[in-house]
Write an enzyme that holds these catalytic residues in place. Structure first.
Site, mmCIF file in Angstrom:
data_model
loop_
_atom_site.group_PDB
_atom_site.id
_atom_site.type_symbol
_atom_site.label_atom_id
_atom_site.label_comp_id
_atom_site.label_asym_id
_atom_site.label_seq_id
_atom_site.Cartn_x
_atom_site.Cartn_y
_atom_site.Cartn_z
ATOM 1 N N GLY A 61 0.797 -1.210 0.000
ATOM 2 C CA GLY A 61 0.000 0.000 0.000
ATOM 3 C C GLY A 61 0.836 1.270 0.000
ATOM 4 N N ASN A 84 -1.775 -9.722 11.441
ATOM 5 C CA ASN A 84 -0.800 -8.653 11.197
ATOM 6 C C ASN A 84 -1.413 -7.312 11.505
ATOM 7 O OD1 ASN A 84 -0.745 -6.582 8.772
ATOM 8 N ND2 ASN A 84 -1.977 -8.338 8.104
ATOM 9 N N GLY A 87 0.274 -1.755 9.682
ATOM 10 C CA GLY A 87 -0.076 -0.333 9.713
ATOM 11 C C GLY A 87 0.390 0.416 8.485
ATOM 12 N N ASN A 115 -1.151 -0.589 -5.076
ATOM 13 C CA ASN A 115 -2.162 -0.516 -4.024
ATOM 14 C C ASN A 115 -2.089 0.876 -3.397
ATOM 15 O OD1 ASN A 115 -2.895 -1.045 -0.949
ATOM 16 N ND2 ASN A 115 -3.843 -2.678 -2.112
ATOM 17 N N ASN A 143 -7.157 0.517 -1.661
ATOM 18 C CA ASN A 143 -7.345 -0.173 -0.386
ATOM 19 C C ASN A 143 -8.264 0.653 0.500
ATOM 20 O OD1 ASN A 143 -7.236 -1.499 2.018
ATOM 21 N ND2 ASN A 143 -5.039 -1.210 2.359
ATOM 22 N N CYS A 146 -8.253 -1.447 5.101
ATOM 23 C CA CYS A 146 -7.241 -1.895 6.054
ATOM 24 C C CYS A 146 -7.752 -1.758 7.485
ATOM 25 C CB CYS A 146 -5.948 -1.101 5.917
ATOM 26 S SG CYS A 146 -4.714 -1.715 7.088
ATOM 27 N N VAL A 207 -10.867 -10.825 -0.338
ATOM 28 C CA VAL A 207 -11.073 -9.971 0.806
ATOM 29 C C VAL A 207 -9.742 -9.459 1.336
ATOM 30 C CG1 VAL A 207 -13.164 -11.184 1.578
ATOM 31 C CG2 VAL A 207 -10.945 -11.930 2.441
ATOM 32 N N ASN A 208 -9.838 -8.324 2.031
ATOM 33 C CA ASN A 208 -8.729 -7.905 2.877
ATOM 34 C C ASN A 208 -8.835 -8.723 4.177
ATOM 35 O OD1 ASN A 208 -6.657 -6.361 4.167
ATOM 36 N ND2 ASN A 208 -7.196 -4.637 2.856
ATOM 37 N N THR A 209 -8.050 -8.421 5.156
ATOM 38 C CA THR A 209 -8.017 -9.250 6.367
ATOM 39 C C THR A 209 -9.234 -8.997 7.263
ATOM 40 O OG1 THR A 209 -6.651 -7.543 7.370
ATOM 41 C CG2 THR A 209 -5.515 -9.443 6.417
HETATM 42 C C1 FMN Z 1 1.597 -8.710 6.395
HETATM 43 C C2 FMN Z 1 0.440 -8.282 5.542
HETATM 44 C C3 FMN Z 1 0.418 -7.000 5.007
HETATM 45 C C4 FMN Z 1 -0.648 -6.581 4.205
HETATM 46 N N1 FMN Z 1 -0.642 -5.328 3.669
HETATM 47 C C5 FMN Z 1 -1.650 -4.949 2.838
HETATM 48 C C6 FMN Z 1 -1.614 -3.684 2.174
HETATM 49 O O1 FMN Z 1 -0.653 -2.906 2.281
HETATM 50 N N2 FMN Z 1 -2.682 -3.334 1.389
HETATM 51 C C7 FMN Z 1 -3.747 -4.187 1.208
HETATM 52 O O2 FMN Z 1 -4.685 -3.831 0.473
HETATM 53 N N3 FMN Z 1 -3.778 -5.400 1.780
HETATM 54 C C8 FMN Z 1 -2.761 -5.804 2.590
HETATM 55 N N4 FMN Z 1 -2.785 -7.054 3.162
HETATM 56 C C9 FMN Z 1 -3.929 -7.968 2.888
HETATM 57 C C10 FMN Z 1 -3.583 -8.983 1.800
HETATM 58 O O3 FMN Z 1 -3.263 -8.333 0.576
HETATM 59 C C11 FMN Z 1 -4.762 -9.963 1.567
HETATM 60 O O4 FMN Z 1 -5.905 -9.216 1.222
HETATM 61 C C12 FMN Z 1 -5.082 -10.798 2.798
HETATM 62 O O5 FMN Z 1 -3.928 -11.137 3.507
HETATM 63 C C13 FMN Z 1 -5.862 -12.091 2.456
HETATM 64 O O6 FMN Z 1 -5.139 -12.944 1.586
HETATM 65 P P1 FMN Z 1 -4.212 -14.165 2.140
HETATM 66 O O7 FMN Z 1 -5.058 -14.983 3.084
HETATM 67 O O8 FMN Z 1 -3.792 -14.913 0.892
HETATM 68 O O9 FMN Z 1 -3.068 -13.535 2.837
HETATM 69 C C14 FMN Z 1 -1.724 -7.484 3.963
HETATM 70 C C15 FMN Z 1 -1.694 -8.780 4.495
HETATM 71 C C16 FMN Z 1 -0.634 -9.190 5.282
HETATM 72 C C17 FMN Z 1 -0.627 -10.602 5.826
#
Ligand code: FMN
Length: 320
Positions: A61, A84, A87, A115, A143, A146, A207-209
């Protein structure tokens, strides 16, 4: 069209399966995209992953100014997943253009997605305006989801009106296709996907987290300094898959699915649920070559299942 079984005659060399997919008007050589925040700026992976073999990768991002992120501990492994709260630490959009993008442009055929993150609508607009000046970015991924920053981010992604506004203003300034990355921390993902589509998104990704937490019972303290964090990895896959299905039912624009993908079968499941392409995040933490292995694995999967064109799987779920 997919056929029954692969050719059996030894003299017949089987044609390689066609893995190409389309998202947001862009043709990718395969559906495997490295997810934002888990693949650095791409350059960190260039010695271990052939970047040009991936469908593409999303750089972490980027914001209008550099961000230091949250204090440690910021990562914690959970059952089948990871928490995670990084930030959104990043070098800022301008530094990305000057220090990282030229190196990525030298990698011919590598598809780079940027991103974008902001605290306000103006932040998003200005960051995109800066990135518009750089060459070699295929599309923006906004994004709005977050869970790990004090303000902004998730508020845009969980309020339909704010989502509508931020997508409209981003679309107005974006010189490239706009993918809107949705938050799973909402009641109706279908509604949010439709809002993004009507505001001008060229695709949605999700999805995002998931907002989550872990506690150390011995110390009685949170495992993550930020207290709450985002959950990713295989633990979230069934929920993410359902959300991708719901979003794909709700919109006509392409859907990029993600959440816990580690195997080629996971990719196939997301495509059957309606995804045109997928992103792979946490898997790269456990195996840095995971994304490239998935490209090989998908080729193998298609051969074994007599699938000539992978894109035909999209939305192919049989429910009767
Ligand atoms: C350490 C970490 C950092 C992430 N940073 C970003 C980010 O900067 N921008 C964003 O849109 N998603 C971020 N994500 C979310 C991931 O891109 C992804 O949407 C999420 O982890 C689900 O996919 P996964 O289960 O394959 O990890 C981050 C995820 C992790 C684990």
């Amino acid at each position: 069209m997919s056929t029954g079984s692969p050719p059996s005659g030894e003299s017949l060399a089987p044609r390689p399966p066609d893995l190409r997919v389309q998202v947001a008007g862009i043709e990718l050589k395969n559906p495997i995209i490295a997810a934002a925040g888990t693949f650095g700026y791409g350059v960190e992976f260039e010695d271990i992953v052939h970047l040009d073999r991936l469908g593409g990768f999303v750089v972490k991002g980027l914001s209008i100014a550099p961000m230091t992120g949250n204090p440690p501990p910021r990562l914690y492994e959970t059952a089948a997943g990871m928490l995670n709260a990084i930030g959104l630490q990043n070098i800022g959009a301008q530094a990305f253009l000057e220090e990282k993008l030229p190196r990525l442009r030298a990698k011919k055929d590598a598809v780079v997605f940027a991103n974008v993150f902001g605290y306000t609508r103006a932040d998003y607009e200005h960051t995109i305006e800066i990135l518009n000046q750089g060459e070699g970015i295929a599309a923006y991924e906004l994004n709005v989801s977050c869970p790990n920053t004090a303000h902004g981010g998730i508020q845009f992604g969980s309020d339909p009106h704010m989502l509508d506004e931020v997508v409209r203003s981003a679309k107005r300034v974006a010189a490239r296709p706009l993918i809107v990355k949705l938050s799973p921390n909402v009641t109706s993902i279908g509604l949010m996907a439709r809002v993004a589509e009507e505001a001008g998104a060229d695709a949605v990704s999700l999805v995002n987290t998931f907002l989550a937490m872990a506690i150390d019972a011995e110390t009685r303290r949170p495992r993550i300094a930020n207290v709450t964090a985002g959950l990713s990895g295989p633990a979230i896959k069934p929920i993410a898959l359902r959300m991708v299905y719901d979003a794909a039912q709700a919109v006509k624009i392409p859907v990029i699915g993600m959440g816990g993908i580690t195997t080629p079968v996971d990719v196939v499941e997301y495509m059957l649920a309606g995804a045109s392409a997928v992103e792979v995040g946490t898997a790269s933490y456990f195996d840095p070559v995971a994304t490239e292995k998935l490209v090989d694995g998908l080729t193998e999967y298609c051969r074994e299942h007599g699938i000539e064109r992978l894109s035909e799987l999209t939305g192919g779920l049989i429910t009767d």
